[in-house]
Design a protein around this motif. Structure first.
Motif, PDB file in Angstrom:
ATOM      1  N   ALA A 186      56.089 -55.128  25.626  1.00  0.00           N
ATOM      2  CA  ALA A 186      56.545 -54.724  23.831  1.00  0.00           C
ATOM      3  C   ALA A 186      55.274 -55.579  23.196  1.00  0.00           C
ATOM      4  CB  ALA A 186      57.772 -55.280  23.636  1.00  0.00           C
ATOM      5  N   GLY A 187      54.840 -55.183  22.259  1.00  0.00           N
ATOM      6  CA  GLY A 187      53.911 -55.928  21.341  1.00  0.00           C
ATOM      7  C   GLY A 187      54.432 -57.046  20.715  1.00  0.00           C
ATOM      8  N   THR A 188      53.700 -58.154  20.651  1.00  0.00           N
ATOM      9  CA  THR A 188      54.165 -59.383  19.919  1.00  0.00           C
ATOM     10  C   THR A 188      53.419 -59.643  18.686  1.00  0.00           C
ATOM     11  OG1 THR A 188      52.583 -60.704  21.453  1.00  0.00           O
ATOM     12  CG2 THR A 188      54.882 -60.283  22.290  1.00  0.00           C
ATOM     13  N   VAL A 189      52.238 -59.189  18.510  1.00  0.00           N
ATOM     14  CA  VAL A 189      51.609 -59.141  17.196  1.00  0.00           C
ATOM     15  C   VAL A 189      50.709 -57.925  17.165  1.00  0.00           C
ATOM     16  CG1 VAL A 189      49.683 -60.302  18.371  1.00  0.00           C
ATOM     17  CG2 VAL A 189      50.177 -60.772  15.873  1.00  0.00           C
ATOM     18  N   GLY A 190      50.683 -57.686  15.662  1.00  0.00           N
ATOM     19  CA  GLY A 190      49.667 -56.481  15.548  1.00  0.00           C
ATOM     20  C   GLY A 190      48.506 -56.639  14.510  1.00  0.00           C
ATOM     21  N   ASP A 191      48.306 -55.667  13.865  1.00  0.00           N
ATOM     22  CA  ASP A 191      47.085 -55.900  12.908  1.00  0.00           C
ATOM     23  C   ASP A 191      47.352 -56.407  11.649  1.00  0.00           C
ATOM     24  OD1 ASP A 191      48.390 -53.570  12.437  1.00  0.00           O
ATOM     25  OD2 ASP A 191      46.761 -52.343  11.785  1.00  0.00           O
ATOM     26  N   ILE A 192      48.456 -56.174  11.084  1.00  0.00           N
ATOM     27  CA  ILE A 192      48.971 -56.753   9.826  1.00  0.00           C
ATOM     28  C   ILE A 192      48.931 -58.273   9.930  1.00  0.00           C
ATOM     29  CG2 ILE A 192      50.354 -56.783   7.938  1.00  0.00           C
ATOM     30  CD1 ILE A 192      48.746 -54.117   8.156  1.00  0.00           C
ATOM     31  N   LEU A 193      49.833 -58.777  11.000  1.00  0.00           N
ATOM     32  CA  LEU A 193      49.968 -59.938  10.859  1.00  0.00           C
ATOM     33  C   LEU A 193      48.790 -60.848  11.453  1.00  0.00           C
ATOM     34  CD1 LEU A 193      53.664 -60.442  12.222  1.00  0.00           C
ATOM     35  CD2 LEU A 193      52.815 -60.464   9.868  1.00  0.00           C
ATOM     36  N   GLY A 194      48.118 -60.157  12.405  1.00  0.00           N
ATOM     37  CA  GLY A 194      46.841 -60.636  12.907  1.00  0.00           C
ATOM     38  C   GLY A 194      45.799 -60.983  11.566  1.00  0.00           C
ATOM     39  N   LEU A 195      45.875 -59.764  10.732  1.00  0.00           N
ATOM     40  CA  LEU A 195      44.876 -60.227   9.638  1.00  0.00           C
ATOM     41  C   LEU A 195      45.326 -61.143   8.540  1.00  0.00           C
ATOM     42  CD1 LEU A 195      42.580 -59.055   7.652  1.00  0.00           C
ATOM     43  CD2 LEU A 195      44.127 -57.275   6.855  1.00  0.00           C
ATOM     44  N   ARG A 196      46.784 -61.290   8.540  1.00  0.00           N
ATOM     45  CA  ARG A 196      47.336 -62.273   7.540  1.00  0.00           C
ATOM     46  C   ARG A 196      47.076 -63.731   8.162  1.00  0.00           C
ATOM     47  NH1 ARG A 196      47.834 -64.294   2.730  1.00  0.00           N
ATOM     48  NH2 ARG A 196      49.607 -65.779   2.488  1.00  0.00           N
TER      49      ARG A 196
END
Length: 490
Positions: A347-357
């Protein structure tokens, strides 16, 4: 108060932050997840040149050079984005206290820090509109020696705007109120006859030096009531600097030193010191060419369970601000978000939006021992992301965001908040903060030696006696170093 910069506007309260500088947290061995506070009464205010009187029977009077914020406009439940608009001025402050009386009030600091004259401020005020709160310099001298030197953006765990917004959530800040924003490493014990000076500056603008001569109090102190009592634990806290960086080893300098060398060299130096469990295994990176060095900001997931996810993972937890989102919003410049996902790749633990933030917040990188989502978008970030796998599913399939700023296990390694993390194409290494500068300096020397060795090997020399450098090569190595040194002009 006639010459005091607040003579015309006596504050209704003085709010002081316990720990807000990274270097101080490293000294104390504890990284707070959010700021905590205590109150000092207005009777503690003093001006430039006023003597600070050490109470009778007290041995542990300590100074704390600080930046003081003076509220200019009433603040009630202001947002971090708007908080700085409510600050009218900044100035230098010294948060004196006696550790001998800390025990007496169970954490309130009434006796230890509420003593008359224990909050000198001044001598001049700087208009908050004219300064960048992330680039304020704080310096303290003890008897002429520089003992504290910090740049706010390099050392603060919490921005000044975050502190103002946090306090104003529940406590209205009135014009003239003072916020003491905490002290960096370097605070220590002073005695009668000592002189402490604090200066706050922004570029050429300066408050001037706030001078506080220390004298013995002339009054008596006798029961009823608590009497001064010092023990070894309080002495250790009062004298400070337990392996913490000093004015010449700031957090920014630590990161620069660690980031200048390869992770392979760091791992070799740590192994020499007996540290064999500091490399995070089986991780990939979105940016192999990028180097990364920063302080750990930790996030822990626990295995998915429906009721726990409903309470902690979704919209029921703090208006949707679960631990994952809180961790991202807590990231400060110079930090790396390190995620414990138990090595689960499904399962993913981090994606693009939170990575960008996280990137916008100033993060140096992200590490997870679980999977990432939106992998192509994450590859386009300016910061590297280290991960164990790629998976399209959201974290709610396997994980519950549980807690931040705690010791975690990531990719088989224990990581504490504030540990120094380094990453490059070879992988990720955790450098315990108390070893960081020594390890970095020895690693830099090792890399110089290896550069010399590589040049000799390229010229056809055998590695016998050369790698590592033996006695017969020492003179040649020293000559090589001399050739590399800048030539002095005659």
């Amino acid at each position: 108060m006639a010459e005091h910069p607040l003579a015309g506007q006596r504050p209704s309260k003085i709010v002081a932050v316990h720990t807000s500088y990274r270097s101080r947290a490293m000294e104390r061995g504890d990284l707070p997840p959010w700021p905590s506070y205590f109150l000092k009464p207005p009777n503690t205010l003093a001006a430039d040149g006023d003597p600070v009187l050490r109470p009778p029977w007290c041995e542990l009077l300590a100074f704390e050079g600080e930046v003081a914020l003076i509220i200019g406009e009433r603040a009630t439940r202001v947002t971090p984005a708007a908080a700085w608009d409510h600050v009218g001025w900044i100035t230098a402050a010294n948060d004196f206290g006696v550790y001998d009386l800390r025990y007496a009030d169970r954490g309130s600091n009434v006796r230890s820090k509420g003593i008359d004259g224990f909050t000198p401020l001044g001598p001049a005020l700087l208009d908050a509109r004219d300064v960048d709160p992330e680039n304020i310099r704080l310096r303290t001298w003890l008897n002429g020696d520089l003992v504290q030197d910090a740049i706010t953006g390099d050392d603060l765990l919490f921005s000044f705007a975050d502190i103002v917004a946090d306090i104003s959530r529940l406590t209205t800040l009135e014009p003239g109120d003072v916020i003491l924003t905490g002290t960096p490493t370097g605070s220590t014990v002073v005695r009668p006859g000592d002189l402490v000076e604090v200066e706050v500056s922004y570029g050429p603008q300066t408050t001037g030096r706030l001078r506080s001569p220390v004298e013995e109090a002339g009054y008596t102190l006798s029961p009823p009531g608590a009497m001064p009592d010092a023990d070894d634990a309080q002495r250790e806290l009062a004298y400070g600097a337990r392996g913490a960086p000093g004015p010449t080893d700031s957090p920014a300098e630590l990161l620069a030193a660690v980031g200048a060398v390869a992770t392979a060299t760091l791992a070799a130096q740590l192994r020499k010191r007996g540290y064999n469990s500091v490399t995070l295994d089986r991780l990939h990176t979105t940016r192999p060419a990028a180097k990364m060095a920063g302080f750990a900001r930790t996030l822990r997931y626990v295995p998915f369970r429906e009721d726990l996810f409903a309470e902690y993972g979704g919209t029921l937890s703090g208006g949707g601000m679960n631990a994952q989102k809180r961790a991202v919003e807590q990231v400060r410049p110079g930090e790396i978000l390190v995620i414990e996902a138990r090595g689960d790749p499904t399962a993913g633990t981090v994606g693009d939006i939170l990575g960008l933030r996280a990137q916008i917040r100033g993060a140096k990188g992200i590490i997870t021992d679980g999977a990432i989502r939106d992998s192509e978008a994450l590859k386009n970030l300016d910061i590297p992301v280290y991960f164990a796998a790629v998976h399209p599913a959201v974290l709610g399939r396997r994980h519950v965001p549980w807690e931040t700023n705690t010791t975690i296990a990531c990719a088989g390694v224990a990581v504490q908040p504030g540990d120094i993390i380094a990453g490059d194409a070879d992988g990720v290494v955790v450098v315990p903060r108390h070893l960081a500068m020594d390890v970095a300096r020895d690693a830099a020397e090792q890399e110089l030696q290896e550069q010399f060795i590589a040049e000799m090997v390229a010229k056809g020399q055998s590695v016998d006696g050369l790698y590592p450098i033996g006695n017969k090569w020492q003179a040649a190595y020293q000559a090589w170093l001399g050739e590399r040194s800048p030539k002095r002009e005659i």
